[in-house]
Design a protein around this motif. Structure first.
Motif, PDB file in Angstrom:
ATOM      1  N   GLY A 288     -22.221  12.906 -83.416  1.00 22.39           N
ATOM      2  CA  GLY A 288     -21.659  14.226 -83.175  1.00 22.39           C
ATOM      3  C   GLY A 288     -21.054  14.340 -81.800  1.00 22.39           C
ATOM      4  N   PRO A 289     -20.497  15.519 -81.502  1.00 24.64           N
ATOM      5  CA  PRO A 289     -19.872  15.753 -80.203  1.00 24.64           C
ATOM      6  C   PRO A 289     -20.839  16.422 -79.232  1.00 24.64           C
ATOM      7  CG  PRO A 289     -19.305  17.539 -81.667  1.00 24.64           C
ATOM      8  CD  PRO A 289     -20.238  16.620 -82.429  1.00 24.64           C
ATOM      9  N   SER A 290     -20.524  16.255 -77.951  1.00 26.13           N
ATOM     10  CA  SER A 290     -21.189  17.016 -76.900  1.00 26.13           C
ATOM     11  C   SER A 290     -20.106  17.386 -75.892  1.00 26.13           C
ATOM     12  CB  SER A 290     -22.290  16.191 -76.233  1.00 26.13           C
ATOM     13  OG  SER A 290     -22.916  16.918 -75.193  1.00 26.13           O
ATOM     14  N   ILE A 291     -19.967  18.673 -75.632  1.00 27.58           N
ATOM     15  CA  ILE A 291     -18.903  19.145 -74.741  1.00 27.58           C
ATOM     16  C   ILE A 291     -19.548  19.987 -73.652  1.00 27.58           C
ATOM     17  CG2 ILE A 291     -16.799  20.517 -74.579  1.00 27.58           C
ATOM     18  CD1 ILE A 291     -16.385  19.927 -77.572  1.00 27.58           C
ATOM     19  N   GLN A 292     -19.154  19.714 -72.418  1.00 26.70           N
ATOM     20  CA  GLN A 292     -19.783  20.395 -71.282  1.00 26.70           C
ATOM     21  C   GLN A 292     -18.720  20.708 -70.247  1.00 26.70           C
ATOM     22  OE1 GLN A 292     -23.723  18.921 -70.171  1.00 26.70           O
ATOM     23  NE2 GLN A 292     -23.028  18.801 -68.066  1.00 26.70           N
ATOM     24  N   ALA A 293     -18.791  21.900 -69.662  1.00 24.10           N
ATOM     25  CA  ALA A 293     -17.814  22.289 -68.646  1.00 24.10           C
ATOM     26  C   ALA A 293     -18.514  23.053 -67.541  1.00 24.10           C
ATOM     27  CB  ALA A 293     -16.698  23.144 -69.256  1.00 24.10           C
ATOM     28  N   ARG A 294     -18.024  22.884 -66.323  1.00 21.40           N
ATOM     29  CA  ARG A 294     -18.554  23.612 -65.161  1.00 21.40           C
ATOM     30  C   ARG A 294     -17.383  24.031 -64.289  1.00 21.40           C
ATOM     31  NH1 ARG A 294     -22.992  24.481 -62.199  1.00 21.40           N
ATOM     32  NH2 ARG A 294     -24.378  23.267 -63.549  1.00 21.40           N
ATOM     33  N   THR A 295     -17.432  25.264 -63.800  1.00 22.35           N
ATOM     34  CA  THR A 295     -16.380  25.738 -62.916  1.00 22.35           C
ATOM     35  C   THR A 295     -16.961  26.651 -61.848  1.00 22.35           C
ATOM     36  OG1 THR A 295     -14.182  26.762 -62.834  1.00 22.35           O
ATOM     37  CG2 THR A 295     -15.775  27.762 -64.308  1.00 22.35           C
ATOM     38  N   GLN A 296     -16.375  26.579 -60.666  1.00 17.46           N
ATOM     39  CA  GLN A 296     -16.829  27.387 -59.534  1.00 17.46           C
ATOM     40  C   GLN A 296     -16.025  28.674 -59.457  1.00 17.46           C
ATOM     41  OE1 GLN A 296     -17.299  25.159 -55.908  1.00 17.46           O
ATOM     42  NE2 GLN A 296     -16.998  26.950 -54.604  1.00 17.46           N
ATOM     43  N   ILE A 297     -16.715  29.787 -59.252  1.00 16.30           N
ATOM     44  CA  ILE A 297     -16.067  31.092 -59.068  1.00 16.30           C
ATOM     45  C   ILE A 297     -16.418  31.569 -57.664  1.00 16.30           C
ATOM     46  CG2 ILE A 297     -15.808  33.449 -59.925  1.00 16.30           C
ATOM     47  CD1 ILE A 297     -14.927  31.428 -61.953  1.00 16.30           C
ATOM     48  N   GLY A 298     -15.441  31.733 -56.816  1.00 20.16           N
ATOM     49  CA  GLY A 298     -15.721  32.117 -55.434  1.00 20.16           C
ATOM     50  C   GLY A 298     -16.291  30.930 -54.674  1.00 20.16           C
ATOM     51  N   ASN A 299     -16.962  31.225 -53.572  1.00 19.80           N
ATOM     52  CA  ASN A 299     -17.481  30.153 -52.725  1.00 19.80           C
ATOM     53  C   ASN A 299     -18.922  29.784 -53.013  1.00 19.80           C
ATOM     54  OD1 ASN A 299     -15.082  29.965 -51.220  1.00 19.80           O
ATOM     55  ND2 ASN A 299     -15.698  31.695 -49.926  1.00 19.80           N
ATOM     56  N   ASN A 300     -19.642  30.630 -53.751  1.00 20.58           N
ATOM     57  CA  ASN A 300     -21.081  30.427 -53.857  1.00 20.58           C
ATOM     58  C   ASN A 300     -21.618  30.306 -55.276  1.00 20.58           C
ATOM     59  OD1 ASN A 300     -20.605  32.505 -51.339  1.00 20.58           O
ATOM     60  ND2 ASN A 300     -22.109  30.911 -50.903  1.00 20.58           N
ATOM     61  N   THR A 301     -20.765  30.475 -56.264  1.00 19.01           N
ATOM     62  CA  THR A 301     -21.260  30.558 -57.635  1.00 19.01           C
ATOM     63  C   THR A 301     -20.531  29.579 -58.537  1.00 19.01           C
ATOM     64  OG1 THR A 301     -21.615  32.922 -57.251  1.00 19.01           O
ATOM     65  CG2 THR A 301     -21.824  32.163 -59.505  1.00 19.01           C
ATOM     66  N   SER A 302     -21.311  28.950 -59.436  1.00 19.82           N
ATOM     67  CA  SER A 302     -20.748  28.001 -60.389  1.00 19.82           C
ATOM     68  C   SER A 302     -21.321  28.323 -61.770  1.00 19.82           C
ATOM     69  CB  SER A 302     -21.125  26.578 -59.959  1.00 19.82           C
ATOM     70  OG  SER A 302     -20.774  25.635 -60.940  1.00 19.82           O
ATOM     71  N   PHE A 303     -20.461  28.288 -62.792  1.00 18.56           N
ATOM     72  CA  PHE A 303     -20.896  28.548 -64.164  1.00 18.56           C
ATOM     73  C   PHE A 303     -20.760  27.268 -65.000  1.00 18.56           C
ATOM     74  CE2 PHE A 303     -21.520  33.071 -64.088  1.00 18.56           C
ATOM     75  CZ  PHE A 303     -20.712  33.512 -63.051  1.00 18.56           C
ATOM     76  N   SER A 304     -21.654  27.109 -65.974  1.00 15.89           N
ATOM     77  CA  SER A 304     -21.579  25.945 -66.848  1.00 15.89           C
ATOM     78  C   SER A 304     -21.845  26.368 -68.284  1.00 15.89           C
ATOM     79  CB  SER A 304     -22.583  24.872 -66.418  1.00 15.89           C
ATOM     80  OG  SER A 304     -23.902  25.346 -66.585  1.00 15.89           O
ATOM     81  N   ALA A 305     -21.334  25.571 -69.217  1.00 11.49           N
ATOM     82  CA  ALA A 305     -21.567  25.804 -70.641  1.00 11.49           C
ATOM     83  C   ALA A 305     -21.569  24.466 -71.352  1.00 11.49           C
ATOM     84  CB  ALA A 305     -20.484  26.710 -71.219  1.00 11.49           C
TER      85      ALA A 305
END
Lengths: 74, 408
Positions: B78-95
């Motif tokens: 199967g697949p596995s997909i992962q992404a991370r992105t920084q918003i501003g200088n102090n915060t990072s989101f992932s999914a």
């Protein structure tokens, strides 16, 4: 009073000596450590998958660097 | 967990600077020595906590993986997909999104059921917050199968110190599992409405990473895991010497301790050695030792080759037996081979190719990666019931990963 002063002075010197602990690897000496090949987890998506493989087949779990999730993989 | 490496020049409060400040304070204030000492202590404490250099957020990256496992009568892909992105200088989101498509005719299935096909889906979201030398992360994960739902929440905190040579790490996770049984009616699979169980889990993690020299970094990690509730498989039976069977019965609690030590060493030329050891024990009587050694070798600017060897050995749970005596009943009985005494060895090779040399557009770096692991499992006290000889069971498996990674 003299004992009180001596105690406070000793405490302060201990704190000062802790502050004076200099990094024995200076920032300009960390080029090798910053190399991506030295990372404990250069590819988290791969590490997460392999840890999932092992936890589904072995009794041991934990202390492998991941956070895990539940799985009925038995 | 990776210790933060300083980027930029560190500004340290030296003894000379503090001594000069002390003389200035005494001259200016003319106050008692006690107040000067407390001011020194306060400044020292502030110097320790002032950001000499800041830690950094995890890198912005996108990964798309295709995974394939085949062995022991089981195929999972199967697949596995992962992404991370920084918003501003102090915060990072992932999914993250992950799928296991399962086709199984394992030894357990062969002895008690027929081949089945199943799908497991898992989703995760997370947020990481950076402040000075501290990093705080929160993650939520949920997964669904036709007979198992799981939810878990994760919290972690890391702190860099001592000139970023040391990183302290602590984490806590809480999991909630729901266990069902499936029924096959007229070719359709549904959940048995009369069977629904629960299990809860807590994880406590502590760790420290330490740079020891210009070439050596180590990491010590400890994890305590506690489970309570329905902890066994609703489909599996134990076997008795007279040929009869009975549903497995497990304790409703389990507590485990694991401690691991890892080290990475940069060789005089551009290559690295990796080593790790983990000790494990739990209240079910299982003890295990895991060793892993690896070697990473870049070639020119585009290629990175990796190899590793892993060995694992486990002692059985104290309520596990291959065959039980029908005249010596026990409160708890298990015949899950994962709880038996066994050993395994894994050999793995991997290669990465840098697709995007110096960046292109908004892409800073891009790699395509392939790895192949070969695993062998040898069981000491779990027998192969598919033939009359009842030899100890063993199997081998191949695990393939093909993935694309982009940094932006």
């Amino acid at each position: 009073m003299k004992i009180h002063c001596a105690t406070l002075l000793l405490t302060s010197l201990l704190l000062t000596s802790g502050c004076s602990l200099q990094p024995w690897v200076k920032p300009y000496e960390r080029a090798k450590l910053a190399d991506p090949i030295m990372s404990f987890d250069p590819n988290p998506i791969s590490t997460s998958y392999i840890n999932h493989i092992y936890e589904a087949r072995e009794g041991a779990r934990g202390a492998s660097g991941g956070e895990g999730g539940g799985c009925g993989c038995n | 967990m990776v210790p933060a490496v300083v980027k930029g020049v560190a500004v340290a409060a030296t003894n000379n600077e503090l001594q000069g400040l002390k003389r200035a304070l005494i001259h200016q204030s003319g106050r008692s020595n006690i107040r000067v000492i407390w001011i020194m202590a306060g400044i020292t404490t502030m110097a320790i906590t002032l950001p000499l250099t800041a830690a950094v957020l995890p890198e912005d990256r996108f990964d798309a993986l295709f995974h394939y496992y085949n062995g022991g009568g089981l195929t999972v892909q199967g697949p596995s997909i992962q992404a991370r992105t920084q918003i501003g200088n102090n915060t990072s989101f992932s999914a993250k999104y992950y799928v296991d498509s399962i086709s199984s005719a394992t030894i357990d299935v062969q002895t008690s059921a027929s081949k089945y096909v199943e799908k497991r889906e898992e989703q995760s979201i997370g947020i990481t917050y950076l402040r000075d030398k501290s990093t705080l992360s929160l993650n939520y994960t949920s997964s669904e199968e036709n007979d198992f739902d799981a939810k878990s929440a994760h919290f972690s905190l890391s702190q860099d110190m001592f000139g970023d040579l040391t990183t302290l790490y602590m984490g806590y996770s809480r999991g909630w599992d729901e266990i069902y049984k499936t029924l096959k009616t007229n070719g359709n699979i549904s959940r048995d409405p009369g069977f629904a169980k629960e299990a809860d889990r807590q994880n406590f993690r502590l760790g420290i990473s330490q740079i020891l020299s210009k070439e050596l970094v180590t990491s010590l990690n400890y994890e305590l895991i506690t489970d309570k509730g329905y902890l066994n498989n609703p489909y599996r039976s134990v076997q008795f010497t007279d040929g009869s069977k009975l549903q497995e019965e497990y304790p409703n609690t389990r507590s485990s301790n694991a401690i691991s030590l890892r080290a990475n060493y940069h060789l005089p030329y551009r290559a690295a050695l990796h080593g790790s050891y983990r000790f494990y024990s739990d209240t079910w009587g299982i003890g295990a030792n895991t060793f892993d050694i690896g070697y990473t070798h870049p070639y020119r600017e585009q290629w990175v080759f990796r190899s590793h060897y892993r060995t694992y050995a486990q002692s059985r749970a104290n309520f596990y037996q291959d065959l039980f005596d029908p005249y010596a009943p026990q409160n708890y009985m298990a015949r899950d081979k994962e709880l038996s005494s066994f050993s395994s060895q894994t050999v793995g090779l991997g290669v990465s190719y840098n697709l995007v040399g110096q960046g292109r557009g908004f892409i800073d770096k891009g790699t395509v990666n392939f790895s192949l692991d070969h695993m062998r499992y040898n069981y000491d006290d779990f027998s192969d019931l598919s033939n009359s000889s009842r030899n100890p069971y063993h199997f081998s498996a191949n695990v393939m990963q093909l993935y694309l990674s982009l940094w932006y």
